[in-house]
Structure formats: structure tokens, C-alpha cells
Write a protein that holds these residues in place. Structure first.
Motif, PDB file in Angstrom:
ATOM      1  N   THR A 141       0.853  -1.187   0.000  1.00  0.00           N
ATOM      2  CA  THR A 141       0.000   0.000   0.000  1.00  0.00           C
ATOM      3  C   THR A 141       0.891   1.239   0.000  1.00  0.00           C
ATOM      4  OG1 THR A 141      -1.701  -1.182   1.262  1.00  0.00           O
ATOM      5  CG2 THR A 141      -1.824   1.226   1.206  1.00  0.00           C
ATOM      6  N   PRO A 142       0.704   2.157  -0.938  1.00  0.00           N
ATOM      7  CA  PRO A 142       1.554   3.353  -1.008  1.00  0.00           C
ATOM      8  C   PRO A 142       1.570   4.112   0.313  1.00  0.00           C
ATOM      9  CG  PRO A 142       0.187   3.177  -2.975  1.00  0.00           C
ATOM     10  CD  PRO A 142      -0.296   2.123  -2.030  1.00  0.00           C
ATOM     11  N   GLY A 143       2.773   4.493   0.752  1.00  0.00           N
ATOM     12  CA  GLY A 143       2.909   5.256   1.978  1.00  0.00           C
ATOM     13  C   GLY A 143       3.027   4.426   3.232  1.00  0.00           C
ATOM     14  N   GLN A 144       2.876   3.111   3.122  1.00  0.00           N
ATOM     15  CA  GLN A 144       2.971   2.243   4.288  1.00  0.00           C
ATOM     16  C   GLN A 144       4.187   1.336   4.161  1.00  0.00           C
ATOM     17  OE1 GLN A 144      -0.618   0.073   5.075  1.00  0.00           O
ATOM     18  NE2 GLN A 144      -1.900   1.904   5.191  1.00  0.00           N
ATOM     19  N   SER A 145       4.780   0.992   5.297  1.00  0.00           N
ATOM     20  CA  SER A 145       5.934   0.098   5.287  1.00  0.00           C
ATOM     21  C   SER A 145       5.488  -1.336   5.025  1.00  0.00           C
ATOM     22  CB  SER A 145       6.666   0.175   6.630  1.00  0.00           C
ATOM     23  OG  SER A 145       5.788  -0.184   7.691  1.00  0.00           O
ATOM     24  N   ALA A 146       6.396  -2.130   4.490  1.00  0.00           N
ATOM     25  CA  ALA A 146       6.085  -3.516   4.161  1.00  0.00           C
ATOM     26  C   ALA A 146       5.913  -4.342   5.429  1.00  0.00           C
ATOM     27  CB  ALA A 146       7.186  -4.103   3.287  1.00  0.00           C
ATOM     28  N   ARG A 147       4.995  -5.274   5.382  1.00  0.00           N
ATOM     29  CA  ARG A 147       4.774  -6.188   6.508  1.00  0.00           C
ATOM     30  C   ARG A 147       4.913  -7.638   6.086  1.00  0.00           C
ATOM     31  NH1 ARG A 147      -0.878  -5.111   8.955  1.00  0.00           N
ATOM     32  NH2 ARG A 147      -0.010  -6.449  10.604  1.00  0.00           N
TER      33      ARG A 147
END
Length: 373
Positions: A141-147
Motif C-alpha cells: 500500500t503506497p505510503g505504508q511500510s512492508a509487513r
């Protein structure tokens, strides 16, 4: 002679074996431990086989309760975790030996009868990992860090023929899986090695199937040249339905009306006609964002047009859906590694993935026989 306790399938036992001391390096060793496969472990091979089997199927904490109930063995959840990951890592190490030989073109010739149809299917599924494994990676998701990290999964299976209704039939028990959280380049060698060991060179008709992901077709071109390439029909259908929902949100009647002829063109392999219709729709849309989305989808169908000649594939009695690998992502990976609250290290996840693939592919007992030998 020195003694030590070992947990066996019938409980704790004490073994006595000779201890040797090297006068040069002053290092001691127990050759009998290595021969009995109990070096640096308190568990016998039989118990480790149980721990690995349980650890491949269920979370580690519930697994210890199963061992207590079924075998009356008292072990900790950590012992199951360490043993399952250790066995999985050993399975992966043996696979890497074969992969290195494949990379050097040193695989042995696989003798056997000709195989009428051999399929290779590939897909990817996301696995939640600990935060340290996603540093520097962009999120989905753009703007969110990878999980998550993507686990690439591949399967190889054979086809026996068709049923009384003319539908292709997968040979029972013929499906084997390989997978790991790794780059597409590394996974390409992994799936190629598995296909070669399954008799790719002896196959009369060779098929590679997947969704529209570019990495899949890049691997197909590199490792399986000349194979028939097929985009999963049901995945392609979903692309059209997604567009219909974006064009006519909350209007199911309009969605069905818009997608009706597009699905018919897709089913009948009229991809050029479908692509032209999508591009025309994009030109008429006032929303720039939606028009761009439709244009991207048009390129998707146009770029895969030769992989969507479904009438031709059906005439050859071939599968047009990649349901085997889709189910594998759920049963092999999802049911074990994607349960609520699970976060993995890449090392731990890959060990369990290797163990899962070995068990589901029916190679678990062969692994222990090879290890004993």
C-alpha cells in the motif's frame, strides 16, 4: 565409555558409547552418535521424525499437546520448533545441492517412459514476517511500510487424459511442490530442477501456467523454452470483473451487462477484439485515473494474447485453469504459515516451507530413508 540419555519413541533411554580424544587438537568426539544420527541432539531419529511431522502441520504449541496425546511424549513447543526448522533446513540444503548441479548443467539423465503431458504452475503468496525482514522494502500500500514477503510456490504434475466429458484429468498423486521466500531468479532454478527431476525432457507436451505476473513468464522463457504458455482463465476473468466493478460501482446489473460480451470474447480467444473494446472504453472515460487503469488492463490482455487462445488449448485437451497452484498457496503455505498472529523470519519460514513441500509432495518418508542411508 560414556553414557547419555536419549528420548526415543518409547520414552527415555540411556545409551553407552565410546569417547575418543585427539591428542593433537585435544578435541573429543563420539563417532557412535554420528552413526546413530543423535549427534548434538537429545532426540532419536524416530522422535525427530514425529516432531518434524507435527511441526509441519500445526503451530508448535498445540503440537506438543498432540505428541503427548498420541505418543505420550513430553516435549516443549520450542523443541518442536527447533527440530522442525532443523529438518526443514536439512531438506533445503539437499535441494540446494541439486539446484547447484542444475546451475552447472550437471544433472543426471532421467531415464523412464515418455510422459504425455507435464505441467508446471507458478504463483506467489504473501507471508507476514518480523519487522527486521522488511527494512528498506516498500509496502504493497503506497505510503505504508512492508509487513510481508512474497513466497514463490511452484508445482509439477502430470495428466492422465480426459474424462467422459472431455475434461482433462490430473494424475492422482502426481503433484509435487517447491517454494521459498527468494528472488525470482533463484526460484527459477528451483522450479526448473524439480521439473527436470520429474521428467521434463521426457514429456511430449509441456505446459507452463500462471497468472499474468511478468516474473512467471520471464522464468518460463528462460527455463522452459518451447513450452506451451497458458494464462489462468479464471484469473483473466477476474481482471474483467474488477474493471466492471470500477466502472459501475454498486450496480450489479450494469456490471453484468458490461462484462457479458467481454467474457465471451475471452473464452473464445478473441483477445484482439477484447483489447480493442477496452481501449475504446478508456478513450471515452472522463476520469483520468480510471482511464489509465483500463488502459493498463488492455495492455495486460494484449501482452498475453498468445497465452489466452483457450479454444486451441481445449482442442488439445489441456487445462486452462491453474487451480492446482492456487490451492497449493492455500494448503501448503496459507494453512500453516498464515495463521492469525504469525510473524516469521525468512530463515524460519523457508525451513518450514521446505518441510511442508516435502510432506505434501509425498517425499517425507523418502527423506528419512535417504538420511538413514
Amino acid at each position: 565409555m560414556r553414557s547419555r540419555p536419549v528420548l526415543t519413541a518409547v520414552g527415555w533411554a540411556r545409551i553407552e558409547r565410546p569417547y575418543y580424544l585427539c591428542t593433537e587438537c585435544n578435541q573429543g568426539q563420539f563417532p557412535a552418535d554420528v552413526e546413530l544420527d543423535i549427534d548434538k541432539t537429545d532426540f532419536s531419529p524416530g522422535v525427530r521424525r514425529m516432531l518434524a511431522a507435527v511441526g509441519s502441520e500445526t503451530p508448535f504449541a498445540p503440537g506438543r499437546k498432540q505428541l503427548k496425546l498420541l505418543a505420550d511424549l513430553e516435549v516443549t513447543a520450542k523443541a518442536i520448533e527447533r527440530t522442525a526448522e532443523s529438518v526443514g533446513a536439512d531438506i533445503e540444503s539437499r535441494q540446494q545441492q541439486n539446484i547447484r548441479r542444475a546451475k552447472q548443467l550437471c544433472l543426471p539423465a532421467m531415464a523412464g517412459a515418455p510422459i504425455p503431458h507435464l505441467y508446471v504452475q507458478m504463483d506467489g503468496t504473501q507471508v507476514f514476517v518480523v519487522k527486521s525482514e522488511t527494512e528498506g522494502r516498500a509496502g504493497r500500500t503506497p505510503g505504508q511500510s512492508a509487513r510481508t514477503r512474497e513466497c514463490k510456490l511452484g508445482c509439477v504434475f502430470t495428466q492422465t487424459g480426459v474424462d467422459d466429458q472431455g475434461r482433462p484429468v490430473r494424475e492422482e498423486g502426481s503433484t509435487t511442490y517447491v517454494g521459498a521466500i527468494e528472488t525470482a531468479e533463484d526460484f527459477g532454478l528451483r522450479i526448473y530442477t524439480e521439473a527436470y527431476n520429474r521428467g521434463w525432457d521426457r514429456a511430449t507436451i509441456r505446459v507452463v501456467m500462471g497468472d499474468g505476473s511478468r516474473w512467471i513468464w520471464n522464468l518460463a522463457d528462460r527455463h522452459f523454452p518451447g513450452a506451451i504458455q497458458i494464462v489462468d482463465l479464471y484469473h483473466a476473468r477476474e481482471h474483467l470483473w474488477d474493471l466492471a466493478r470500477k466502472l459501475y460501482p454498486a450496480d450489479e446489473v450494469a456490471q453484468k451487462r458490461w462484462v457479458r460480451y467481454k467474457l465471451d470474447w475471452l473464452e473464445n480467444g478473441k483477445i484482439e477484439k477484447l483489447t480493442a473494446a477496452l481501449r475504446k472504453t478508456a478513450d471515452l472515460i472522463t476520469s483520468l485515473e480510471l482511464a489509465k487503469t483500463i488502459a493498463i488492463e488492455a495492455e495486460y490482455f494484449d501482452g498475453n494474447r498468445d497465452r489466452m487462445r483457450y479454444p486451441e488449448f481445449r482442442q488439445q485437451n489441456l487445462f486452462v485453469g491453474s487451480g492446482v497452484i492456487e490451492a497449493g498457496c492455500k494448503t501448503v503455505i496459507g494453512s500453516r504459515l498464515k495463521q492469525s498472529g504469525m510473524f516469521w523470519t525468512v530463515r524460519g519460514a523457508n525451513a518450514i516451507i521446505a518441510l511442508r513441500c516435502c510432506c505434501v509432495s509425498g517425499k517425507f518418508e523418502a527423506y528419512w530413508e535417504d538420511r538413514a542411508a
